[in-house]
Design a protein around this motif. Structure first.
Motif, PDB file in Angstrom:
ATOM      1  N   GLU A 174     -13.322  10.466 -25.981  1.00  0.00           N
ATOM      2  CA  GLU A 174     -13.116   9.932 -24.918  1.00  0.00           C
ATOM      3  C   GLU A 174     -12.606   9.168 -24.617  1.00  0.00           C
ATOM      4  OE1 GLU A 174     -16.921  11.150 -21.606  1.00  0.00           O
ATOM      5  OE2 GLU A 174     -17.044  10.225 -23.322  1.00  0.00           O
ATOM      6  N   THR A 221     -14.001  17.547 -24.719  1.00  0.00           N
ATOM      7  CA  THR A 221     -13.179  16.766 -24.282  1.00  0.00           C
ATOM      8  C   THR A 221     -11.897  17.765 -24.592  1.00  0.00           C
ATOM      9  OG1 THR A 221     -13.079  14.963 -25.515  1.00  0.00           O
ATOM     10  CG2 THR A 221     -14.705  14.706 -24.334  1.00  0.00           C
ATOM     11  N   LEU A 242     -11.697  11.777 -17.587  1.00  0.00           N
ATOM     12  CA  LEU A 242     -12.012  13.088 -18.296  1.00  0.00           C
ATOM     13  C   LEU A 242     -13.788  13.222 -17.813  1.00  0.00           C
ATOM     14  CD1 LEU A 242     -12.030  12.703 -21.950  1.00  0.00           C
ATOM     15  CD2 LEU A 242     -10.752  14.130 -21.040  1.00  0.00           C
TER      16      LEU A 242
END
Length: 336
Positions: A101, A153, A221
């Protein structure tokens, strides 16, 4: 046209470098030019030398730290350097304790987001050991959180080493992945073998005469905040805590003229296995023998011939180990 970036994430010893080598070979076969950023926690490079033996791609190496914290600023600079040659795709292989991330966040920085775009996050999982991480790291909540974010993620989850996991274990792994990421594509495999078309099929060749025009579009994200955190699910932006806390690295050079036996080195590793997450390095066992690439991942110790010509050394990555004690053991081993 922005350069697509594929992030390769996954815990220590999961098979990320093997997957990277396969993707580089597939890209070369289809005429795609590649660039690679490799990040290693240790001060001495191992994976970069492996890559050099099997690929002619341009590589930026970030050693002795993690790109999602101590090496974050260097990551942006490395991306800029690679963009100068206009590769068709850039691969970023993270350390085993990095939160992907954070890398996605770096790609949105004003000085580079006009040139690159995050295409996919691929997380490689070790089917043999993945269920044990929560108990192994139970006292390190930051590390458990990072491991979970590696799953959460990901666009693509590569469940590697499935030959080492029983059917009941596989069922439990499937439940774990469904719980933390119900939308990612999951590919069970061995030796990191996947269909490269899943990542490379839609990548177009770059125009290399001029840099692509600036664009304001980029991918963000979804962030899932955790209790007690503010502003970041990883909890370490702007000087906050790192994505790992108890992970340590130790580089052990082997003195010139010292040729410990394979058995002695394996005994050293197994003696300290409870604290080791990963070990890798280059060792010459006899004066006239090839330099061997040594790797400890999970419960497996492997040796393979390499083209490495430099000095012998071993890099250890582990939890709460006693560096002085390990160095003393290593010096005794050198004298054997």
């Amino acid at each position: 046209m922005k350069i697509p970036v594929i992030v390769l994430s996954g815990f220590l010893g999961s098979g990320k470098t093997t997957l990277l080598l396969r993707l580089l070979a597939a890209a070369k076969a289809t005429g795609l030019q590649t660039g690679v950023i490799m990040n290693e926690l240790g001060q001495l490079d191992v994976d970069g030398h492996i890559l050099k033996e099997y690929s002619e791609t341009k590589v930026e190496k970030l050693l002795d730290g993690c790109v999602c914290c101590s090496k974050r600023s260097e990551l942006a600079s490395s991306i800029q350097n690679l963009c100068l040659s206009r590769p068709d795709v850039i691969f970023i292989e993270l350390t085993g304790v990095a939160n992907p991330e954070e890398i996605a966040d770096v790609l949105t920085e004003p000085n580079i987001h006009a040139s690159v775009r995050l295409k996919q996050i691929v997380t490689v999982l070790d089917a043999e050991n993945v269920l044990d991480y929560n108990s192994f790291f139970e006292s390190d909540t930051a590390l458990i959180r990072t491991f979970r974010r590696q799953i959460e993620t990901a666009d693509l989850l590569v469940l590697n080493k499935t030959d080492l996991a029983s059917t009941p274990k596989r069922r439990k792994i499937d439940q774990l992945l469904l719980k933390h990421n119900s939308t990612a594509v999951v590919i069970p495999t061995t030796h990191s073998r996947i269909d490269s078309g899943l990542l490379l099929a839609d990548i177009a060749k770059q125009e290399r005469r001029t840099v692509a025009a600036a664009s304001s579009s980029f991918r963000l994200l979804k962030t899932v905040p955790h209790a007690g955190e503010h502003g970041s699910s990883s909890g370490h932006r702007d000087g906050e805590a790192a994505s790992y806390s108890r992970v340590q690295t130790l580089s052990l050079p082997l003195a010139a003229g010292s040729y410990p036996s394979r058995k002695a080195i394996e005994k050293f590793l197994l003696k300290n296995k409870n604290r080791l997450l990963r070990a890798k390095g280059y060792v010459r066992l006899l004066p006239d023998s090839p330099v061997m690439l040594l790797q400890l991942a999970g419960n497996q110790i492997t040796w393979s011939e390499s083209l490495h010509q430099g000095p012998s050394y071993l890099v250890l990555i582990g939890i709460d180990f006693n560096k002085q004690e390990l160095e003393e053991q290593w010096r005794i081993l050198e004298r054997q």
